[in-house]
Design an enzyme around this catalytic site. Sequence first.
Site, short mmCIF file in Angstrom:
data_model
loop_
_atom_site.label_atom_id
_atom_site.label_comp_id
_atom_site.label_asym_id
_atom_site.label_seq_id
_atom_site.Cartn_x
_atom_site.Cartn_y
_atom_site.Cartn_z
N GLU A 162 0.75 -1.15 -0.02
CA GLU A 162 0.03 -0.21 0.17
C GLU A 162 0.51 1.39 -0.27
OE1 GLU A 162 -3.05 -0.05 3.30
OE2 GLU A 162 -3.82 -1.85 2.44
N GLU A 269 -6.43 -10.87 -0.70
CA GLU A 269 -7.03 -11.04 -0.04
C GLU A 269 -8.36 -10.14 -0.28
OE1 GLU A 269 -5.54 -7.43 2.37
OE2 GLU A 269 -3.21 -7.63 1.89
C1 GLA Z 1 -5.09 -4.90 4.63
C2 GLA Z 1 -3.92 -5.99 4.74
C3 GLA Z 1 -4.43 -6.25 5.38
C4 GLA Z 1 -5.21 -6.62 6.26
C5 GLA Z 1 -6.48 -6.05 6.07
C6 GLA Z 1 -7.61 -5.83 6.58
O1 GLA Z 1 -5.58 -4.62 2.88
O2 GLA Z 1 -2.70 -5.93 3.76
O3 GLA Z 1 -2.78 -7.14 6.25
O4 GLA Z 1 -5.17 -5.23 7.20
O5 GLA Z 1 -5.88 -4.59 5.54
O6 GLA Z 1 -7.90 -6.48 8.11
#
Ligand code: GLA
Length: 373
Positions: A162, A269
């Site tokens: 990020e 994710e």
């Molecule tokens: C981001 C992070 C993850 C997690 C998610 C939400 O996407 O990369 O590690 O913390 O947020 O929990």
Amino acid sequence: MFLKLLAASVLFFAWSLPSGCPPVLGKTPLDSTRGLKDYYAKYFPVGVAVSPRALHSDEAALILREFNSMTPENAMKMGPIHPEEGRYFWRDADSIMAYAQRNHLRLRGHNLCWHNQTPAWMFVQDGKPVSKEVLLQRLKDHITAVVNRYKGQIYAWDVVNEAVSDKPDEYLRPSPWLQICGEEYIAKAFQYAHEADPGAQLFYNDYNEISAVKREKIFRLVKGLKEAGVPISGLGLQAHWAVNEPSAPQLDSTLKRFSELGVKLQITELDISVYPKEHNARAARPGDEDTAFSPVKEQKQIEVFKMAFDLFRKYRRNISGVTFWNISDRNSWLDNFPVRGRKDHPLLFDQALQRKRAYAEVTNFQGSGHRAD
Ligand code: GLA
């Protein structure tokens, strides 16, 4: 004779039904002995984000039946694993790694450099903001220690998480990493990780990747790193999506655009919130107490799951992994985001660990033109 035939055909019918799960009308019946990893064996590994506790609960059997890859949800993040300078807390990460090894699951490492869940000591020295030189040395020490410990065991790392800004007119997020080190911290993180384990695949990982504006910034970052000879193997698309986004054209164009980078793509994710997408935390308001998984919510979620997996199969040459963020609707970070305590139902298994109707759709490849074989 007639009775014998009748008995034989009843027996045959009973035998031909998959045990433990009712047939889905009008669809190929689900087989309780096959999991997502088997349906997708010819496409990509299917993974799940886990806590160490889940591996000792009734969710463990589900993990082993459905998945062939895992990501530690929190255990390898900088704050939890490196709480004080020079002191590491390995127990949780080690236990997840040992479980993955024992059960022959792949392991993705998550993550080495992020602006969240960073230990407070990282950016301070003698009560003052740390210098660039010291911060880069700390980053190097951290990455070297963590990657080295799991060398050869973790096949892929989310190295930088990020770094791109969500603001339309801002390229990179003004995190302490950027403010203290400048843009080069990103390339350095990849170099440190590569030096520690030259065999590991190294990913840049980000969310809101379906936004046309942010997508281009992510594209620019990864392309720039590649062109500069930085050892980056791939791009992680977090895929925290919802019932109202992405649309099929939006996801298709996102996957098409990122495929042009010539690096591996992984969905890292995945979850599909049953509420319309919101990007910022907020207080509860009237209506938020309606958290039932209604047929309307379920149907919308089925459509997004089906569309997403149809497209993942379409881009099988570029996508080398799909990981869900959490195991079942029992626990999800979305139960507390954007609204604290508002129950969500974003995964393929319900709170009783049963397959939801969406499961049948993502494992039914008929009509999508992208077959299992
Ligand atoms: C981001 C992070 C993850 C997690 C998610 C939400 O996407 O990369 O590690 O913390 O947020 O929990």
